[in-house]
Design an enzyme around this catalytic site. Structure first.
Site, PDB file in Angstrom:
ATOM      1  N   ASN A  12       0.887  -1.167   0.000  1.00 41.34           N
ATOM      2  CA  ASN A  12       0.000   0.000   0.000  1.00 41.34           C
ATOM      3  C   ASN A  12       0.922   1.213   0.000  1.00 41.34           C
ATOM      4  OD1 ASN A  12      -1.847   2.006   0.431  1.00 41.34           O
ATOM      5  ND2 ASN A  12      -2.824   1.031   2.203  1.00 41.34           N
ATOM      6  N   ARG A  71      -2.324  -1.999  -3.760  1.00 38.51           N
ATOM      7  CA  ARG A  71      -3.554  -1.226  -3.600  1.00 38.51           C
ATOM      8  C   ARG A  71      -3.439   0.001  -4.519  1.00 38.51           C
ATOM      9  NH1 ARG A  71      -6.297   1.073   1.897  1.00 38.51           N
ATOM     10  NH2 ARG A  71      -8.200   1.665   0.850  1.00 38.51           N
ATOM     11  N   HIS A 160     -13.128   2.082  -1.122  1.00 41.11           N
ATOM     12  CA  HIS A 160     -13.175   0.987  -0.142  1.00 41.11           C
ATOM     13  C   HIS A 160     -13.730  -0.293  -0.775  1.00 41.11           C
ATOM     14  CE1 HIS A 160     -13.782   4.087   3.334  1.00 41.11           C
ATOM     15  NE2 HIS A 160     -12.513   3.709   3.292  1.00 41.11           N
ATOM     16  N   ASN A 191     -11.722   5.566   9.924  1.00 40.85           N
ATOM     17  CA  ASN A 191     -11.393   6.984   9.807  1.00 40.85           C
ATOM     18  C   ASN A 191     -12.047   7.549   8.536  1.00 40.85           C
ATOM     19  OD1 ASN A 191     -10.208   9.348  10.673  1.00 40.85           O
ATOM     20  ND2 ASN A 191      -8.419   8.988   9.391  1.00 40.85           N
ATOM     21  N   ARG A 221     -13.206  14.210   7.087  1.00 37.00           N
ATOM     22  CA  ARG A 221     -13.933  14.639   5.877  1.00 37.00           C
ATOM     23  C   ARG A 221     -15.382  14.951   6.234  1.00 37.00           C
ATOM     24  NH1 ARG A 221     -12.079   9.472   3.219  1.00 37.00           N
ATOM     25  NH2 ARG A 221      -9.918   9.874   2.639  1.00 37.00           N
ATOM     26  N   GLU A 363      -8.435  -5.903   4.310  1.00 38.57           N
ATOM     27  CA  GLU A 363      -8.194  -5.436   2.939  1.00 38.57           C
ATOM     28  C   GLU A 363      -6.910  -6.012   2.356  1.00 38.57           C
ATOM     29  OE1 GLU A 363      -9.215  -1.339   4.426  1.00 38.57           O
ATOM     30  OE2 GLU A 363      -9.821  -1.098   2.347  1.00 38.57           O
TER      31      GLU A 363
HETATM   32  P1  AMP Z   1      -9.803   2.492  10.807  1.00 33.31           P
HETATM   33  O1  AMP Z   1      -9.637   3.671   9.900  1.00 33.31           O
HETATM   34  O2  AMP Z   1     -10.605   1.377  10.190  1.00 33.31           O
HETATM   35  O3  AMP Z   1      -8.516   2.022  11.420  1.00 33.31           O
HETATM   36  O4  AMP Z   1     -10.713   2.994  12.066  1.00 33.31           O
HETATM   37  C1  AMP Z   1     -10.321   4.033  12.901  1.00 33.31           C
HETATM   38  C2  AMP Z   1     -11.499   4.407  13.828  1.00 33.31           C
HETATM   39  O5  AMP Z   1     -11.903   3.244  14.555  1.00 33.31           O
HETATM   40  C3  AMP Z   1     -11.176   5.478  14.864  1.00 33.31           C
HETATM   41  O6  AMP Z   1     -12.207   6.452  14.899  1.00 33.31           O
HETATM   42  C4  AMP Z   1     -11.131   4.714  16.173  1.00 33.31           C
HETATM   43  O7  AMP Z   1     -11.550   5.493  17.250  1.00 33.31           O
HETATM   44  C5  AMP Z   1     -12.078   3.576  15.926  1.00 33.31           C
HETATM   45  N1  AMP Z   1     -11.717   2.442  16.801  1.00 33.31           N
HETATM   46  C6  AMP Z   1     -10.664   1.617  16.661  1.00 33.31           C
HETATM   47  N2  AMP Z   1     -10.603   0.730  17.693  1.00 33.31           N
HETATM   48  C7  AMP Z   1     -11.651   1.014  18.504  1.00 33.31           C
HETATM   49  C8  AMP Z   1     -12.147   0.478  19.734  1.00 33.31           C
HETATM   50  N3  AMP Z   1     -11.553  -0.552  20.344  1.00 33.31           N
HETATM   51  N4  AMP Z   1     -13.265   1.032  20.250  1.00 33.31           N
HETATM   52  C9  AMP Z   1     -13.883   2.054  19.653  1.00 33.31           C
HETATM   53  N5  AMP Z   1     -13.468   2.613  18.493  1.00 33.31           N
HETATM   54  C10 AMP Z   1     -12.368   2.106  17.930  1.00 33.31           C
END
Ligand code: AMP
Length: 377
Positions: A12, A71, A160, A191, A221, A363
């Site tokens: 990536n 990716r 995605h 995110n 965003r 992914e």
């Molecule tokens: P990602 O971009 O898929 O890595 O997701 C990031 C988001 O997931 C962030 O807003 C984190 O706060 C949320 N997140 C990750 N782990 C947890 C957790 N154990 N409990 C609550 N939110 C989480």
């Protein structure tokens, strides 16, 4: 006879960082993972130098790489599936840089660096947009003069896709339905976030658009917004298009509303009575429920609603707020099940009309699997 592919490197490649994972495809297991940062700004001078570092980190393992999956952000309408990075395909890809001027040069730089360093090892491009290319025109077109579509390719593409495709297959297996018979609303919430409407295993709509800016309220965003609001802000603040792009992509969403883009911080603040944090979570839940309702209609009734990504897999608090808004679909929250995190779990009660299921996405593994599939063709 084609050489059996056992070890796949997944790359990536971003503008200043390169993430990698190595999979043993016989066992279906990850065997290495790493990150090279600050490419071109203090660290390795370019993507080739970054890959030299990957080879050094991998040691002996680097000699056994059978194939490399990359990716790639944007395949536009040209690539509806993953492809081998042949010279002809690389030429076509160069023409798509305009669709992702920040990401595409880095994605393609990663492929070119691999061609140099892993001589003779096949490279496969796996697109974030590919899964969404089955959308009908009524979902994909914008209500503007069609000349902008014809001249510039302005339409909805969606992103995605690798994750939506992966959880579609995982959900079909969980529901014991053939993939071409499964109807789902898939919610990738991290995110960056997007929802997809999946009918008979194929995407028929998704919330992201020409770029990943549209749709959900995200970490940084804004998601859906009246385009005229953007024009007003640009005029008032005398912003250039590039500055407006930064404002909407990097300084909006949960970050702008609460001061943090991380859901965990926001949940913590809301629990302490912070009104902005409470509003942000309600906006997030509201917009998600709104799209789930719409997409359930679009696909003629979902077999299941799937939640994934950092928030979808882990945030009991956000899931609860979303599911509590789905009563009109006959869905009720199973409070005990919703406490489970990071695993496959049915979040709705047994008597709910449509199950809501959390399914962890992967992914990188999906890219590795696609790489094997494309090279076997
Ligand atoms: P990602 O971009 O898929 O890595 O997701 C990031 C988001 O997931 C962030 O807003 C984190 O706060 C949320 N997140 C990750 N782990 C947890 C957790 N154990 N409990 C609550 N939110 C989480």
């Amino acid at each position: 006879m084609k050489k059996a592919i056992k070890t796949v490197l997944v790359i990536n490649s971003g503008s200043s960082s390169l993430k990698y994972q190595v999979f043993d495809m016989v066992k279906g297991e990850r065997i290495a993972k790493g990150l090279v940062e600050r490419i071109g700004c203090g660290g390795p001078k370019d993507h080739t130098a970054a890959l030299d570092q990957v080879v050094a980190d991998l040691g002996e393992l680097a000699k056994g790489i059978d194939a490399i999956g990359h990716r790639v952000l944007h395949g536009a309408e040209v690539f509806k599936d993953s492809v081998k990075a042949t010279a002809a395909n690389m030429k076509k890809l160069e023409k798509l840089v305009k669709f992702g001027p920040l990401h595409m040069p880095a994605n393609l730089g990663g492929i070119k660096a691999c061609e140099k360093i892993f001589k003779g090892v096949p490279n496969v491009a796996v697109f974030d947009t590919a899964f969404h290319q089955t959308m009908p025109d009524c979902a994909a077109m914008y209500a503007i003069d069609p000349k902008y579509y014809k001249k510039m390719g302005i339409r909805k593409y969606g992103f995605h896709g690798t994750s939506h495709k992966f959880i579609t297959a995982a959900a079909a297996a969980f529901l014991k339905k053939p993939i071409d018979k499964v109807n789902l609303v898939t919610c990738h919430m991290g995110n960056g976030s997007s929802l997809a409407a999946v009918k008979n295993g194929q995407c028929v709509d998704t919330t992201m658009g020409l770029t990943p800016l549209a749709g959900m309220v995200m970490g940084t965003r804004c998601g859906d917004i009246d385009a005229a609001a953007v024009l007003s802000i640009m005029e008032a603040e005398k912003l250039t298009p590039a500055e407006a792009d930064t404002l909407l992509n990097k300084k909006s969403g949960l970050l702008a509303l609460t001061g943090s883009s991380d859901c965990r911080d926001i949940v913590g603040k809301a629990e302490k009575g912070n009104k902005q944090a409470e509003l942000a979570l309600e906006m997030l839940a509201y917009r998600t429920a709104l799209y789930i309702g719409g997409y359930n209609t679009v696909i003629g009734g979902a077999d299941a609603i799937i939640m994934t990504g950092g928030i979808g897999e882990n945030s009991s608090e956000v899931r609860e707020r979303i599911i509590n808004r789905l009563g009109a679909l006959g869905i009720k929250l199973d409070k005990k099940a919703n406490q489970k995190r990071g695993q496959v779990v049915v979040l709705s009660t047994k008597d709910s009309k449509i199950p809501v299921i959390a399914i962890p996405t992967n992914e990188e593994l999906a890219i590795a699997q696609d790489t094997v599939r494309v090279l076997a063709q």
